[in-house]
Design an enzyme around this catalytic site. Structure first.
Site, PDB file in Angstrom:
ATOM      1  N   ARG A 146       0.815  -1.220   0.000  1.00  0.00           N
ATOM      2  CA  ARG A 146       0.000   0.000   0.000  1.00  0.00           C
ATOM      3  C   ARG A 146       0.847   1.267   0.000  1.00  0.00           C
ATOM      4  O   ARG A 146       0.386   2.320  -0.412  1.00  0.00           O
ATOM      5  CB  ARG A 146      -1.022  -0.022   1.156  1.00  0.00           C
ATOM      6  CG  ARG A 146      -2.109  -1.085   0.912  1.00  0.00           C
ATOM      7  CD  ARG A 146      -3.203  -1.075   1.959  1.00  0.00           C
ATOM      8  NE  ARG A 146      -2.762  -1.626   3.223  1.00  0.00           N
ATOM      9  CZ  ARG A 146      -2.984  -2.866   3.641  1.00  0.00           C
ATOM     10  NH1 ARG A 146      -3.649  -3.711   2.879  1.00  0.00           N
ATOM     11  NH2 ARG A 146      -2.530  -3.263   4.816  1.00  0.00           N
ATOM     12  N   GLU A 167       2.866 -10.046  14.962  1.00  0.00           N
ATOM     13  CA  GLU A 167       2.231 -10.470  16.205  1.00  0.00           C
ATOM     14  C   GLU A 167       2.649 -11.917  16.520  1.00  0.00           C
ATOM     15  O   GLU A 167       3.006 -12.253  17.634  1.00  0.00           O
ATOM     16  CB  GLU A 167       0.716 -10.371  16.064  1.00  0.00           C
ATOM     17  CG  GLU A 167      -0.020 -10.511  17.385  1.00  0.00           C
ATOM     18  CD  GLU A 167      -1.526 -10.385  17.189  1.00  0.00           C
ATOM     19  OE1 GLU A 167      -2.239 -10.511  18.199  1.00  0.00           O
ATOM     20  OE2 GLU A 167      -1.962 -10.151  16.061  1.00  0.00           O
TER      21      GLU A 167
END
Lengths: 191, 227
Positions: free
Chosen positions: B107, B144
């Protein structure tokens, strides 16, 4: 469908664009002469030429959507979309777009891959151009066209910076025009 | 309360620290933390920020339960709001002698090149492993669960270049930190990191690895009516 045969013959910008593209042999695997457009992005003038040529071509064609193929289509599409006042729609690998998507599979040399687009990103009868850095077999662009047409949009043209020889002389892809700026750069022994 | 901060030259975020004249103690504490959101950094009341925020869609529980995903694709469907994003970044960086805009895949590839073109800078893609041909350096960062890597072409960067790093959103700052490392290892000076959306954990924390962080908007809220 090459720009040089389509109104830009002798345009020095095309040579600058071609010269800015680096060839990397045997990437991603042996036998492939990879056309590396990252060196084009390092050449501010040549990159601007690329965008300017596409913008000049499409600005008066009532294009309301520029669809770019992940990931290198993202490098060119948004600048074109901004300049012509169109929406930018990313066509992505599976699982990247949140919300409701449609998908289309296409063939790779070995196996298949899929391209996804958001439902509702384009409306019926919108005029669309599809952009990617390079067209080789045309498989990805064909899948992109299918996605857009399934939503009722009209694909006006597919546009790529580079077109491999397989598509030379073949002005159309699935019946739609294909516009390409340059042929692949050759390998420079001194690179 | 309208503060003098709002009208100080906004080309350099640190100028805020130099010309400030507020008297309230609470405000003194805030200034020393150097807010990095655009609305506190010269663009207070700028209607473009609201247009940008309104154009971002929230998708709950994507990519997994509990995450309120900030979907910028709806921003890209709004040519006016998308142009605002680019204009705000271009106005900020055009006089900062930036020679290089580095965008994080994928992005960051959407916002970076239009900014680079407008300010006359090079664009460098920072990519997932194995995508860039030629000589690359790579930097690991934590997810994570597990780790990922970011790569950069070494030949793309010259020593002492002034660089901007751009991505759509900053969450933990892990990806941006890896990006800063890559550029610094190649000898560039990272002037600032810029993102369209910044998660609240960064509020009041305007630096990432010692580098300024500039963010246009906070996350949009989920509106039951939007889906």
């Amino acid at each position: 469908m090459f720009a040089a045969e389509n109104g830009l013959k002798g345009d020095p910008r095309l040579e600058a664009i071609s010269a800015a593209i680096r060839v990397v042999p045997n990437f991603p695997k042996k036998g492939i002469m990879f056309q590396d457009i990252t060196t084009l992005l390092l050449d501010r003038k040549a990159f601007k030429h690329t965008i300017d040529i596409f913008v000049d071509r499409y600005k008066d064609m009532q294009i309301s959507v520029v669809a770019g193929v992940e990931a290198r289509g993202f490098l060119f599409g948004p600048s074109i979309a901004l300049a012509i006042g169109a929406k930018f729609v990313p066509l992505r690998k599976p699982g990247k777009l949140p919300g409701k998507v449609i998908s289309e599979s296409y063939e790779l040399e070995y196996g298949h891959d899929r391209l996804e687009m958001h439902v509702g990103a384009v409306e019926p009868r919108e005029r669309v151009i599809i952009i990617d850095d390079l067209v080789a077999t045309g498989g990805t662009l064909s899948a992109a066209m299918s996605l857009l047409e399934s939503q009722g949009a009209e694909v006006v043209e597919c546009a790529c910076v580079i077109g491999l020889p397989e598509v030379k002389g073949q002005h159309k892809l699935k019946g739609k025009p294909l516009y390409v700026l340059v042929e692949p750069s050759g390998l420079d022994e001194f690179c | 309360m309208i503060t003098i901060r709002a009208i100080i030259n906004t080309a350099n975020p640190f100028s805020l620290l130099l010309g400030h004249t507020q008297t309230q103690t609470q405000a003194h504490a805030r200034v020393s933390e150097c807010e990095m959101f655009a609305v506190e950094n010269g663009l207070q009341g700028d209607p473009r920020l609201k247009a940008i925020s309104d154009a971002i869609r929230v998708i709950p529980h994507f990519p997994k339960t509990g995450i309120m995903f900030q979907d910028i694709t709806t921003l890209l469907l709004d040519p006016v709001a998308f142009k605002h994003v680019v204009d705000i970044f271009v106005d900020r960086y055009k006089h900062m002698n930036i020679s290089l805009v580095a965008g994080v895949e994928a992005r960051g590839f959407i916002f970076g090149p239009p900014i680079a073109l407008a300010i006359g800078a090079k664009f460098i893609p920072l990519r997932k492993p194995g995508k860039l041909p030629g000589k690359v350096i790579s930097e690991e960062y934590e997810l994570e669960y597990g780790r990922d890597r970011l790569e950069m072409s070494v030949e793309a960067v010259k020593a002492d270049e002034r660089a901007l790093v751009i991505d759509d959103l900053v969450a933990t700052g892990g990806t941006l930190s890896a990006s800063i490392s890559l550029l610094e290892r190649a000898g560039a000076e990272v002037v600032e990191c810029a993102c369209v959306v910044g998660l609240p954990k960064f509020k009041g924390q305007c630096k990432l690895k010692g580098k300024p962080l500039y963010v246009l908007v906070e996350p949009s809220q989920f509106d039951d009516l939007t889906l």
